[in-house]
Design a protein around this motif. Structure first.
Motif, mmCIF file in Angstrom:
data_model
loop_
_atom_site.group_PDB
_atom_site.id
_atom_site.type_symbol
_atom_site.label_atom_id
_atom_site.label_comp_id
_atom_site.label_asym_id
_atom_site.label_seq_id
_atom_site.Cartn_x
_atom_site.Cartn_y
_atom_site.Cartn_z
ATOM 1 N N TYR A 1 14.830 -39.563 5.099
ATOM 2 C CA TYR A 1 14.403 -39.370 6.580
ATOM 3 C C TYR A 1 12.957 -39.955 6.292
ATOM 4 N N GLY A 2 12.012 -39.454 5.085
ATOM 5 C CA GLY A 2 10.683 -39.897 4.828
ATOM 6 C C GLY A 2 10.587 -41.482 5.051
ATOM 7 N N ARG A 3 11.486 -41.966 4.268
ATOM 8 C CA ARG A 3 11.606 -43.486 4.177
ATOM 9 C C ARG A 3 11.600 -44.002 5.507
ATOM 10 N N GLU A 4 12.733 -43.631 6.235
ATOM 11 C CA GLU A 4 13.056 -44.210 7.489
ATOM 12 C C GLU A 4 12.162 -44.215 8.644
ATOM 13 N N ARG A 5 11.673 -42.723 8.702
ATOM 14 C CA ARG A 5 10.524 -42.462 9.669
ATOM 15 C C ARG A 5 9.186 -42.763 9.502
ATOM 16 N N LEU A 6 8.685 -42.611 8.107
ATOM 17 C CA LEU A 6 7.214 -42.533 7.866
ATOM 18 C C LEU A 6 6.827 -43.713 6.903
ATOM 19 N N GLY A 7 7.837 -44.462 6.249
ATOM 20 C CA GLY A 7 7.484 -45.325 5.345
ATOM 21 C C GLY A 7 7.944 -45.275 3.870
ATOM 22 N N ALA A 8 8.023 -46.150 2.994
ATOM 23 C CA ALA A 8 8.574 -45.868 1.691
ATOM 24 C C ALA A 8 7.892 -44.825 0.938
ATOM 25 N N PHE A 9 6.554 -44.953 0.918
ATOM 26 C CA PHE A 9 5.884 -43.990 -0.141
ATOM 27 C C PHE A 9 6.339 -42.747 0.286
ATOM 28 N N TRP A 10 6.186 -42.272 1.477
ATOM 29 C CA TRP A 10 6.392 -40.733 2.013
ATOM 30 C C TRP A 10 7.776 -40.342 1.661
ATOM 31 N N GLY A 11 8.811 -41.497 1.839
ATOM 32 C CA GLY A 11 10.120 -41.010 1.334
ATOM 33 C C GLY A 11 10.328 -40.841 -0.034
ATOM 34 N N TYR A 12 9.524 -41.652 -1.087
ATOM 35 C CA TYR A 12 9.614 -41.632 -2.303
ATOM 36 C C TYR A 12 8.606 -40.165 -2.861
ATOM 37 N N LEU A 13 7.819 -39.760 -2.327
ATOM 38 C CA LEU A 13 6.868 -38.644 -2.475
ATOM 39 C C LEU A 13 8.030 -37.547 -2.347
ATOM 40 N N ALA A 14 8.723 -37.471 -1.153
ATOM 41 C CA ALA A 14 9.570 -36.257 -0.982
ATOM 42 C C ALA A 14 10.647 -36.408 -1.916
ATOM 43 N N GLY A 15 11.298 -37.453 -2.260
ATOM 44 C CA GLY A 15 12.401 -37.628 -3.385
ATOM 45 C C GLY A 15 11.979 -37.054 -4.445
ATOM 46 N N TRP A 16 10.696 -37.303 -5.238
ATOM 47 C CA TRP A 16 10.019 -37.146 -6.341
ATOM 48 C C TRP A 16 9.805 -35.550 -6.299
ATOM 49 N N GLY A 17 9.516 -35.001 -5.063
ATOM 50 C CA GLY A 17 9.129 -33.620 -5.276
ATOM 51 C C GLY A 17 10.496 -32.760 -5.184
ATOM 52 N N PHE A 18 11.412 -33.223 -4.535
ATOM 53 C CA PHE A 18 12.673 -32.602 -4.573
ATOM 54 C C PHE A 18 13.332 -32.641 -6.012
ATOM 55 N N VAL A 19 13.450 -33.610 -6.575
ATOM 56 C CA VAL A 19 13.953 -34.163 -8.057
ATOM 57 C C VAL A 19 13.111 -33.223 -9.155
ATOM 58 N N VAL A 20 12.066 -33.451 -9.204
ATOM 59 C CA VAL A 20 11.576 -32.261 -10.105
ATOM 60 C C VAL A 20 11.450 -31.041 -9.818
ATOM 61 N N GLY A 21 11.253 -30.467 -8.512
ATOM 62 C CA GLY A 21 11.452 -29.248 -8.247
ATOM 63 C C GLY A 21 12.658 -28.508 -8.428
ATOM 64 N N LYS A 22 13.759 -29.255 -8.152
ATOM 65 C CA LYS A 22 14.867 -28.721 -8.035
ATOM 66 C C LYS A 22 15.669 -28.768 -9.619
ATOM 67 N N THR A 23 15.276 -29.828 -10.359
ATOM 68 C CA THR A 23 15.441 -29.865 -11.820
ATOM 69 C C THR A 23 15.022 -28.431 -12.525
ATOM 70 N N ALA A 24 13.799 -28.230 -11.876
ATOM 71 C CA ALA A 24 13.163 -26.561 -12.483
ATOM 72 C C ALA A 24 13.956 -25.590 -12.058
ATOM 73 N N SER A 25 14.532 -25.895 -10.779
ATOM 74 C CA SER A 25 15.494 -24.677 -10.210
ATOM 75 C C SER A 25 16.779 -24.552 -10.943
ATOM 76 N N CYS A 26 17.207 -25.763 -11.356
ATOM 77 C CA CYS A 26 18.508 -25.918 -12.409
ATOM 78 C C CYS A 26 18.182 -25.012 -13.586
#
Length: 421
Positions: A84-109
């Motif tokens: 969603y971030g990539r398509e609506r806001l640009g590649a950087f914001w999509g990447y930032l969201a994905g990075w935050g999710f992957v590292v945050g949720k890996t800690a959750s695991c």
């Protein structure tokens, strides 16, 4: 706006999941995380303001869920807010969201795996945690339908255990509704910190969005499944929190490591303690199962766009899952589960996931009425709530979360510089 390259043959996932399975996957990732891992530290932060913190977390989660549901219906692909971030806001914001999710949720695991270990065999919690990660990675590897079936069983058992806990607490002579009194003995910062910690538990509805490529009729299924899963979870949290508070009060709740087990013991039903321990372990297993699903799908989406190694975008020809992404996520979580601390992981995870949802709300704000835009106040309130809760978390969580996000930004910049060279 930074459109993704289409998935190559052999990288496409099949749509297996209906509304019921999507709701169950969301419930499996939310209920275990909140009730058995976040309630006690939230009480330590908020004191008698615990219920206010729960309500604030629910409001922010509702805004995020509404924004995510509208975006997921329009972009039904694996990756969630990364897409969603990539398509609506640009590649950087999509990447930032994905990075935050992957590292945050890996800690959750890791946090959920350690929760399993602490309930099943406290003396060998890390070893049990590693075994749980290996077993559930194997379940996910052989197909999302099998994972959804296992999650359905776990959710049913956990809800039955929680019903028994609530009944025991509410019928106990030690129960006192006066312990529900709402105060501000820790101040508003404590209440906000509790809301941020409890948000860790609500964030499970993201699993539904990240599975968008495997959901049947996603434009209808996802907007129905997300609010249903969130609504059921909020009711369960509120009822269980009220029951436990009536027996323990905020002071005793803040200092326990097993709040539901201690609550039934205080209620005069010690025979339920082993049942609660089994329920806690199953709830954490359900969360872990759904978390690995979500992280691996976001990893798949980022690998398709070459933000992560392209080899991770492969889909197994027989089991139709992103098998390399799942194995990579499982390997990282095994390392963390062998070395990490549960409570520290919760705060770190919350920071990364709140950053993820801030991007989701910003992306939803750009939708037009024809594209299913939510009421304007929803993404505005959601983004503001994410920012406030993120910076109200314990200082160490904010510091490490900011450092890891900065490292992700640096990696993105380096990749862009090398591509231009």
């Amino acid at each position: 706006m930074g459109a993704s390259a289409p998935a190559a043959e052999g990288q496409v996932l099949r749509r297996h999941l209906g509304v019921f399975d999507a709701v169950v996957i969301g419930l499996g990732s939310m209920i275990g995380a909140g009730i058995f891992a976040a309630l006690a530290p939230a009480a330590a932060a908020a004191g008698s303001g615990l219920l206010v913190g729960l309500a604030l977390a629910g409001v922010v989660a509702y805004c995020n869920a509404t924004s995510s549901a509208r975006l997921a219906a329009r972009y039904p692909a694996s990756g969630g807010t990364y897409v969603y971030g990539r398509e609506r806001l640009g590649a950087f914001w999509g990447y930032l969201a994905g990075w935050g999710f992957v590292v945050g949720k890996t800690a959750s695991c890791a946090a959920m795996a350690l929760t399993v270990g602490s309930y099943v065999w406290p003396a060998q919690a890390h070893a049990v945690a590693v075994a749980a990660v290996v077993a559930l990675t194997a379940v996910n590897y052989v197909g999302v339908r099998k994972a959804a079936w296992l999650t359905r069983v776990i959710v049913a058992v956990v809800l039955a255990v929680l019903a028994a806990v609530v009944t025991a607490c509410c019928t106990a002579s030690a129960a006192d509704a006066g312990r529900w009194a709402i105060g501000a003995d820790t101040g508003w910062r404590g209440v906000l910190q509790a809301a941020g910690l409890l948000f860790f538990a609500f964030a499970g509805y993201a699993r539904i969005a990240t599975l968008g490529e495997e959901v049947r009729d996603p434009r209808r299924t996802i907007p129905r499944a997300i609010p249903l899963a969130l609504g059921i979870t909020l009711v369960v949290y509120a009822v269980v929190a009220l029951a436990v508070l009536a027996v323990l009060g905020p002071g005793r709740l803040a200092h326990t490591t097993a709040p539901l087990a201690d609550a039934v013991r205080a209620a005069g039903v010690p025979g339920l303690v082993p049942v609660v321990r089994v329920g806690a372990a199953l709830a954490a297993l359900g969360s872990l199962l759904a978390l690995i699903l979500g992280v691996s799908r976001t990893t798949l989406a980022m690998a398709r766009d070459r933000h992560l190694p392209p080899a991770l975008a492969a889909v197994h020809p027989r089991f139709e899952v992103p098998h390399r992404a799942e194995l990579a996520v499982g390997a990282v979580v095994v390392v963390l589960a062998a070395t990490a601390d549960v409570r520290g992981a919760i705060g770190f995870s919350s920071f990364g996931v709140l950053a993820y949802y801030a991007v989701a709300n910003a992306a939803a704000f750009t939708l037009t009425a024809a594209e299913g835009r939510p009421p304007r106040f929803v993404p505005v309130l959601g983004a503001a709530g994410c920012a406030v809760l993120a910076f109200s978390l314990p200082g160490a969580s904010v510091l490490w979360g900011a450092v890891v996000l900065a490292l992700g930004v640096a990696a993105y910049g380096l990749r862009k510089a090398l591509a231009r060279a």
